[in-house]
Design a protein around this motif. Structure first.
Motif, PDB file in Angstrom:
ATOM      1  N   VAL A  37      -3.877   9.717   0.835  1.00 29.89           N
ATOM      2  CA  VAL A  37      -5.158   9.239   0.305  1.00 29.89           C
ATOM      3  C   VAL A  37      -4.929   8.061  -0.636  1.00 29.89           C
ATOM      4  N   SER A  38      -3.907   8.165  -1.488  1.00 30.88           N
ATOM      5  CA  SER A  38      -3.630   7.084  -2.440  1.00 30.88           C
ATOM      6  C   SER A  38      -3.280   5.796  -1.707  1.00 30.88           C
ATOM      7  N   THR A  39      -2.572   5.907  -0.588  1.00 28.84           N
ATOM      8  CA  THR A  39      -2.235   4.719   0.190  1.00 28.84           C
ATOM      9  C   THR A  39      -3.472   4.127   0.865  1.00 28.84           C
ATOM     10  N   ILE A  70       0.826  -1.213   0.000  1.00 27.04           N
ATOM     11  CA  ILE A  70       0.000   0.000   0.000  1.00 27.04           C
ATOM     12  C   ILE A  70       0.860   1.262   0.000  1.00 27.04           C
ATOM     13  N   PHE A  71       2.068   1.185   0.575  1.00 27.81           N
ATOM     14  CA  PHE A  71       2.940   2.360   0.560  1.00 27.81           C
ATOM     15  C   PHE A  71       3.589   2.544  -0.803  1.00 27.81           C
ATOM     16  N   PHE A  72       4.165   1.469  -1.343  1.00 25.12           N
ATOM     17  CA  PHE A  72       4.903   1.617  -2.593  1.00 25.12           C
ATOM     18  C   PHE A  72       3.988   1.742  -3.813  1.00 25.12           C
ATOM     19  N   GLN A  73       2.852   1.051  -3.811  1.00 23.55           N
ATOM     20  CA  GLN A  73       1.918   1.225  -4.919  1.00 23.55           C
ATOM     21  C   GLN A  73       1.037   2.454  -4.718  1.00 23.55           C
ATOM     22  N   GLY A  74       1.037   2.992  -3.499  1.00 25.71           N
ATOM     23  CA  GLY A  74       0.246   4.168  -3.196  1.00 25.71           C
ATOM     24  C   GLY A  74       1.082   5.434  -3.153  1.00 25.71           C
ATOM     25  N   ALA A  75       1.474   5.880  -1.954  1.00 28.04           N
ATOM     26  CA  ALA A  75       2.169   7.159  -1.777  1.00 28.04           C
ATOM     27  C   ALA A  75       3.490   7.226  -2.537  1.00 28.04           C
ATOM     28  N   PHE A  76       4.254   6.131  -2.542  1.00 32.13           N
ATOM     29  CA  PHE A  76       5.546   6.130  -3.226  1.00 32.13           C
ATOM     30  C   PHE A  76       5.355   6.342  -4.734  1.00 32.13           C
ATOM     31  N   THR A  77       4.414   5.615  -5.331  1.00 36.36           N
ATOM     32  CA  THR A  77       4.149   5.767  -6.762  1.00 36.36           C
ATOM     33  C   THR A  77       3.579   7.151  -7.060  1.00 36.36           C
ATOM     34  N   PHE A  78       2.724   7.642  -6.184  1.00 36.40           N
ATOM     35  CA  PHE A  78       2.171   8.997  -6.310  1.00 36.40           C
ATOM     36  C   PHE A  78       3.303  10.011  -6.418  1.00 36.40           C
ATOM     37  N   ALA A  79       4.269   9.925  -5.488  1.00 35.75           N
ATOM     38  CA  ALA A  79       5.417  10.838  -5.500  1.00 35.75           C
ATOM     39  C   ALA A  79       6.302  10.592  -6.716  1.00 35.75           C
ATOM     40  N   MET A  80       6.480   9.316  -7.079  1.00 34.16           N
ATOM     41  CA  MET A  80       7.330   8.963  -8.213  1.00 34.16           C
ATOM     42  C   MET A  80       6.788   9.574  -9.509  1.00 34.16           C
ATOM     43  N   VAL A  81       5.482   9.519  -9.699  1.00 30.98           N
ATOM     44  CA  VAL A  81       4.869  10.101 -10.895  1.00 30.98           C
ATOM     45  C   VAL A  81       5.133  11.603 -10.941  1.00 30.98           C
ATOM     46  N   GLN A  82       4.942  12.276  -9.817  1.00 31.62           N
ATOM     47  CA  GLN A  82       5.119  13.720  -9.787  1.00 31.62           C
ATOM     48  C   GLN A  82       6.567  14.123 -10.027  1.00 31.62           C
ATOM     49  N   ILE A  83       7.501  13.365  -9.482  1.00 32.54           N
ATOM     50  CA  ILE A  83       8.916  13.639  -9.734  1.00 32.54           C
ATOM     51  C   ILE A  83       9.247  13.352 -11.194  1.00 32.54           C
TER      52      ILE A  83
END
Length: 302
Positions: free
Chosen positions: A168-170, A135-148
């Motif tokens: 929220v994504s997580t 939930i962290f890596f497919q959620g918040a981590f991926t969210f941040a990764m897309v934006q970066i």
């Protein structure tokens, strides 16, 4: 070539559609972004990164029954690992070309996804650790990764309210992830994988999913309210109404007949939620790009 075709099937590229909402959500919170960079990030994630993770997972799981996106998966072969490594290399290389930091994040994601399935670590055996990782890596981590990937700096990603949108994504992943395991209890038990869904049971999985999705939706509504984006609340609630109806109906059917907890219904739930949520965030992006969000915000204030 037949072996490579079977291996490519196990990469489950069409299954990547179920992870699309995070991409669109990450873009929907931005005031602007480079379209070409966003296109590269989308293709890299959905055609390389996610399939590489799926293929690696299949290689070590060697499922005999239905898996996400495949009702009757072909047998695992060595060619599958060849494709996984190829996709890994291409993903990291393309990500590094786009941005060294983005390339590093892609590499981290791929390594963590392998720890989830690799027999020497196999986080999948541990219900709480594996759930947190997913939930962290497919959620918040991926969210941040897309934006970066589309050009934001780390400091901008971590700013409020953006970091809360990442949470929220997580929470959304926390609700949807156990549902993907709900029909695999028997096979997971035989393999020794104590998944969260297996631990919770069928009723517990439905309840956990509902509470997590309600928590995510509540936080999202609060964020839209506090940032003056009331129109986005209506867009999200209207677009996700079919998901609520399907989920509620599925739960009621499962209470009367346990056979309703099957591969077909699980995939239908995943497909419907992915398409509806993706459409909601995509619509928000289009409204913002067209400039209609200013008019809508003024209208709701009145």
């Amino acid at each position: 070539m037949r072996n490579y075709r079977s291996a490519l099937t196990l990469m489950r590229i069409p299954f990547s559609i179920y992870l699309m909402p995070i991409f669109w959500f990450a873009l929907s919170t931005l005031t602007g972004f480079d379209v070409w960079r966003a296109l590269v990030v989308f293709l890299l994630l959905h055609l390389l990164v996610y399939p590489a993770s799926n293929g690696y997972n299949s290689y070590y799981d060697r499922d005999e029954g239905s898996i996400g996106g495949l009702k009757n998966p072909p047998k695992v072969n060595q060619q599958l690992m060849h494709l996984v490594l190829l996709f890994d290399i291409l993903a990291v290389a393309l990500g590094t070309w786009l941005s060294p930091i983005f390339g590093a994040l892609v590499a981290i994601y791929l390594l963590v996804s392998k720890a989830y399935s690799y027999e020497g670590v196999r986080l999948k055996k541990y219900p709480f650790i594996s759930t947190f990782v997913v939930i962290f890596f497919q959620g918040a981590f991926t969210f941040a990764m897309v934006q970066i990937g589309v050009g934001l700096r780390f400091s901008e990603v971590l700013q409020s309210p953006n970091c809360w949108f990442a949470l929220v994504s997580t929470l959304f992943l926390c609700g949807s992830y156990p549902l993907t395991q709900i029909y695999q209890h028997q096979e997971d038990f035989k393999r020794g994988d104590r998944t969260l869904s297996l631990l919770l049971g069928i009723k517990g999985t439905y309840l956990f999913a509902a509470l997590s999705l309600i928590a995510g939706t509540s936080l999202l509504i609060w964020l839209y309210l506090s940032s003056g984006q009331v129109h986005n609340i209506f867009i999200f609630l209207i677009c996700t109404t079919p998901v609520v109806f399907y989920f509620s109906g599925w739960v009621m059917r499962a209470q009367k007949d346990s056979s309703a907890v099957n591969f077909e219904n699980t995939m239908q739930m995943n497909k419907l939620s992915s398409l509806c949520i993706s459409f909601a965030f995509f619509l928000m992006i289009m409204i913002r790009v067209s400039g209609l969000d200013t008019n809508l915000t003024g209208m709701f204030r009145i």
